[in-house]
Scaffold this motif. Sequence first.
Motif, short mmCIF file in Angstrom:
data_model
loop_
_atom_site.label_atom_id
_atom_site.label_comp_id
_atom_site.label_asym_id
_atom_site.label_seq_id
_atom_site.Cartn_x
_atom_site.Cartn_y
_atom_site.Cartn_z
N PRO A 137 5.98 -21.78 69.62
CA PRO A 137 6.43 -20.89 68.55
C PRO A 137 6.88 -19.56 69.12
CG PRO A 137 4.04 -21.04 68.57
CD PRO A 137 4.54 -22.07 69.53
N GLY A 138 7.74 -18.87 68.36
CA GLY A 138 8.26 -17.61 68.87
C GLY A 138 8.68 -16.67 67.77
N LEU A 139 9.78 -15.95 68.01
CA LEU A 139 10.23 -14.92 67.08
C LEU A 139 10.52 -15.47 65.70
CD1 LEU A 139 11.10 -11.98 66.63
CD2 LEU A 139 13.36 -12.59 67.54
N SER A 140 11.22 -16.58 65.63
CA SER A 140 11.54 -17.14 64.31
C SER A 140 10.28 -17.54 63.56
CB SER A 140 12.48 -18.35 64.47
OG SER A 140 11.85 -19.38 65.22
N LEU A 142 8.21 -13.02 74.31
CA LEU A 142 8.29 -13.55 72.96
C LEU A 142 9.58 -14.35 72.89
CD1 LEU A 142 7.33 -13.81 70.05
CD2 LEU A 142 8.48 -11.63 69.53
N SER A 143 9.46 -15.67 72.86
CA SER A 143 10.64 -16.54 72.88
C SER A 143 11.29 -16.59 71.50
CB SER A 143 10.24 -17.95 73.31
OG SER A 143 9.37 -18.53 72.35
N PHE A 188 9.27 -8.66 76.71
CA PHE A 188 10.64 -9.17 76.70
C PHE A 188 10.80 -10.06 75.47
CE2 PHE A 188 13.98 -12.17 77.56
CZ PHE A 188 14.93 -11.46 78.28
N ILE A 189 11.68 -9.66 74.57
CA ILE A 189 11.94 -10.43 73.35
C ILE A 189 13.27 -11.17 73.50
CG2 ILE A 189 12.35 -10.36 70.87
CD1 ILE A 189 10.63 -7.92 70.66
N ASP A 190 13.22 -12.47 73.39
CA ASP A 190 14.44 -13.27 73.40
C ASP A 190 14.91 -13.40 71.95
OD1 ASP A 190 16.51 -14.96 73.80
OD2 ASP A 190 15.34 -16.62 74.62
N ASP A 195 0.13 -12.86 67.76
CA ASP A 195 -0.81 -13.10 68.86
C ASP A 195 -0.75 -14.55 69.36
OD1 ASP A 195 -1.79 -10.50 68.94
OD2 ASP A 195 -3.23 -10.89 67.32
N GLN A 196 -0.24 -15.44 68.54
CA GLN A 196 -0.12 -16.84 68.94
C GLN A 196 1.19 -17.13 69.66
OE1 GLN A 196 -0.41 -18.59 65.04
NE2 GLN A 196 -2.65 -18.77 65.13
N THR A 197 2.11 -16.18 69.61
CA THR A 197 3.44 -16.42 70.18
C THR A 197 3.67 -15.69 71.50
OG1 THR A 197 4.33 -14.62 68.83
CG2 THR A 197 4.45 -16.84 67.92
N LEU A 198 2.95 -14.61 71.76
CA LEU A 198 3.12 -13.88 73.01
C LEU A 198 2.49 -14.64 74.17
CD1 LEU A 198 2.32 -10.21 71.90
CD2 LEU A 198 4.55 -11.32 72.08
N PHE A 199 3.13 -14.63 75.33
CA PHE A 199 2.56 -15.30 76.50
C PHE A 199 2.97 -14.56 77.76
CE2 PHE A 199 6.76 -17.06 76.04
CZ PHE A 199 7.20 -17.33 77.32
#
Length: 282
Positions: free
Chosen positions: A117-120, A145-146, A97-99, A130-134
């Motif tokens: 951290p996220g998409l931006s 992915l926020s 799910f990508i916001d 890999d650091q942003t997916l949860f």
Amino acid sequence: VLGVIPSAGSLDSSSWFNRKRARAVRTNGDVEWAVLKHPTSVLAESFHTLRTAVLLSSAPSPPQTVLVTSTQPFEGKTSTAFNLAVGLAQIGRQVLFIDADMRQSGLKRVINMNGRPGLSSVLTGAGHIDQTLFQLPDLPRLWFLSTGPQSPNPADLLASQAMQDLLATLRGRFDHIVVDTPPVLLVTDATVLSSIVDGVILVAESGATARAALVRAHRVLESAGANILGCVLNKLDLKYDGHYGSYYCSYVRYYSHGRRAPGTLSRRLASASSRPVGTKET
């Protein structure tokens, strides 16, 4: 129309539905968690129907990347996208799910992001994917992915080559990717993304979305080269919609309780099967 989602507020006042369960969906679980926390509710079943329609919407294979948008705010695009993603994960698919609503994140209302951290971050090179997916403990097959830190130019980021490269990379890691975006008539974010996904779902609020606005949104997306899978009629008030309300409640009562269809419904179905398609019952 890919699916019809009833308004949670119209469920518990109907005699044909388990009122306690409907009230729990509206007040305790929230609509966003309907599929996960109340899987046998009418609301969850309507999202299951939407999931099936999306999987069958394109041949020969179901769409891998699906963008969900609306014409205006508050039409229910985030709850629709979130429940669709949960439903896909429940049938064994690996889902992301990508916001992508960097202006007014809907995911923050559902899940506490804690400034992560996220998409931006990925698109600006400030973070690795890999650091942003949860994940959440209750959703082992669903990843998130926020939006990440607020960006002054979200449309430029989403239209960048970095976004196309990111989607190409994620396609190799997930069976389905559901992208939540801002309303298409307010900003251009959804439009610039619509041409690089497999399909677009337009969410319209029953009794609120103007027909002209929906037509205009369709034309804008079509002009951008989007593959529009269909529309979701959201927040349908079963108390006042005679056509959908009467038939919807009869079917739900039949399947939820394992009973035979009411005599009136049986007679209607029998007479309907003998009438030409498109004619109305007198």
